[in-house]
Design a protein around this motif. Sequence first.
Motif, mmCIF file in Angstrom:
data_model
loop_
_atom_site.group_PDB
_atom_site.id
_atom_site.type_symbol
_atom_site.label_atom_id
_atom_site.label_comp_id
_atom_site.label_asym_id
_atom_site.label_seq_id
_atom_site.Cartn_x
_atom_site.Cartn_y
_atom_site.Cartn_z
ATOM 1 N N HIS A 20 -0.404 13.051 7.133
ATOM 2 C CA HIS A 20 0.653 12.829 8.118
ATOM 3 C C HIS A 20 0.563 11.500 8.858
ATOM 4 O O HIS A 20 1.604 10.910 9.199
ATOM 5 N N ILE A 21 -0.648 11.029 9.135
ATOM 6 C CA ILE A 21 -0.780 9.792 9.913
ATOM 7 C C ILE A 21 -0.913 8.575 8.996
ATOM 8 O O ILE A 21 -0.099 7.649 9.050
ATOM 9 N N LEU A 22 -1.916 8.577 8.139
ATOM 10 C CA LEU A 22 -2.114 7.437 7.233
ATOM 11 C C LEU A 22 -1.202 7.481 6.012
ATOM 12 O O LEU A 22 -0.964 6.451 5.380
ATOM 13 N N ARG A 23 -0.737 8.670 5.657
ATOM 14 C CA ARG A 23 0.147 8.879 4.500
ATOM 15 C C ARG A 23 -0.476 8.326 3.216
ATOM 16 O O ARG A 23 0.185 7.738 2.380
ATOM 17 N N ARG A 24 -1.781 8.551 3.075
ATOM 18 C CA ARG A 24 -2.472 8.159 1.861
ATOM 19 C C ARG A 24 -2.311 9.223 0.774
ATOM 20 O O ARG A 24 -2.548 8.951 -0.410
ATOM 21 N N VAL A 25 -1.943 10.421 1.189
ATOM 22 C CA VAL A 25 -1.764 11.553 0.275
ATOM 23 C C VAL A 25 -0.427 12.202 0.606
ATOM 24 O O VAL A 25 -0.024 12.258 1.773
ATOM 25 N N HIS A 54 -10.330 8.354 -7.392
ATOM 26 C CA HIS A 54 -10.943 7.265 -8.145
ATOM 27 C C HIS A 54 -12.242 6.820 -7.470
ATOM 28 O O HIS A 54 -13.258 6.593 -8.128
ATOM 29 N N GLN A 55 -12.193 6.702 -6.155
ATOM 30 C CA GLN A 55 -13.371 6.255 -5.410
ATOM 31 C C GLN A 55 -14.455 7.325 -5.369
ATOM 32 O O GLN A 55 -15.650 7.010 -5.285
ATOM 33 N N MET A 56 -14.066 8.575 -5.451
ATOM 34 C CA MET A 56 -15.007 9.685 -5.411
ATOM 35 C C MET A 56 -15.696 9.911 -6.754
ATOM 36 O O MET A 56 -16.810 10.457 -6.818
ATOM 37 N N ASN A 57 -15.081 9.505 -7.841
ATOM 38 C CA ASN A 57 -15.565 9.857 -9.173
ATOM 39 C C ASN A 57 -17.012 9.431 -9.429
ATOM 40 O O ASN A 57 -17.801 10.215 -9.966
ATOM 41 N N ASP A 114 -3.346 4.890 -11.152
ATOM 42 C CA ASP A 114 -3.124 3.828 -10.179
ATOM 43 C C ASP A 114 -4.238 3.913 -9.143
ATOM 44 O O ASP A 114 -4.233 4.795 -8.277
ATOM 45 N N GLU A 115 -5.205 3.016 -9.229
ATOM 46 C CA GLU A 115 -6.389 3.103 -8.378
ATOM 47 C C GLU A 115 -6.092 2.869 -6.902
ATOM 48 O O GLU A 115 -6.949 3.121 -6.048
ATOM 49 N N ARG A 116 -4.903 2.386 -6.577
ATOM 50 C CA ARG A 116 -4.528 2.181 -5.179
ATOM 51 C C ARG A 116 -3.434 3.147 -4.732
ATOM 52 O O ARG A 116 -2.922 3.032 -3.626
ATOM 53 N N GLY A 117 -3.089 4.075 -5.577
ATOM 54 C CA GLY A 117 -1.977 4.971 -5.295
ATOM 55 C C GLY A 117 -2.396 6.318 -4.743
ATOM 56 O O GLY A 117 -3.387 6.445 -4.013
#
Length: 297
Positions: free
Chosen positions: A208-213, A49-52, A40-43
């Motif tokens: 914790h703030i953006l909750r991207r991970v 994915h962007q780093m690859n 999931d490229e947005r998950g």
Amino acid sequence: MQPLRNVRHLWRRFASTTTTSSVNAAEINHFSRLSSQWWDERGEFAFLHQMNPTRMSFIRSKLTEVAREEEEGNYASDASRRPLLRGLNVLDVGCGGGLLSESLARSGANTHAVDASEDNIRIATLHAMGDPALSNRLSYEHTSAEDLVAQGKQYDVVCSMEVLEHVDNPSLFLKSLASLVKPSGHLFVSSISRTPLAYFLTIAMAEHILRRVSTGTHSWSKFVKPTELVEFFQSQDNFQTPWISSNAPSDSPPRLQAEYRGMIYNPLTSSWVLAPRGAWGASDCNYIFWARKPAKE
């Protein structure tokens, strides 16, 4: 030689004398629970994915640089255009869902990818089945680096991306990776430096703030500075023939023995940039490291 003495204490702290495996069961369970999100490229794994492409660019550039030097100008004009990965036997350790593995295989490498999570291997295998062109170039296996060492396996190129900061025994893990590299072969490792900036960006912000991970993905105490990697491969305590000259400064090793570069995220373009060599502070968070194994050990 004070820095080398200091790093010996550091790696002894990281090492465990009671285990012959670097696999951390809690970390494996964490990523196994997230395995369905790998493609999931947005998950959860959007950053990877962007780093690859940036990771692949560094791998190609180092192989090209070494090829040019070895050819001593005979084919220097062709080195950047030839598919340098084609036909090489490449190992991807801690492959996750296969993001890097598929890119390596599509570049012509005979790629064997391994992960300690059976769920990750299942997802990676299913995704690769969607591209018949990968069938003869890419294989997956649920195993560990230490198990491959025990089998006497060796490869032209060994990659391990965003794994070092998740293992139990980084000293053992790095020695296992090193053992899996053929003489004159290449090792590529990407990780996160143990700095206040890295804590702020990867844990405070991303988790914790953006909750991207997912919360708990990273542990700051397990981050490894790139200079510590250089010092590890300089130490005769770790290798009979050190990979990197012991008198070289850890922040600028000889470029044909080792190199590390910062990877910087641009939130405006949702992409990663490979920082120039020696850029101040660029490797204080995410970085990629390369070292070459000596021809004779």
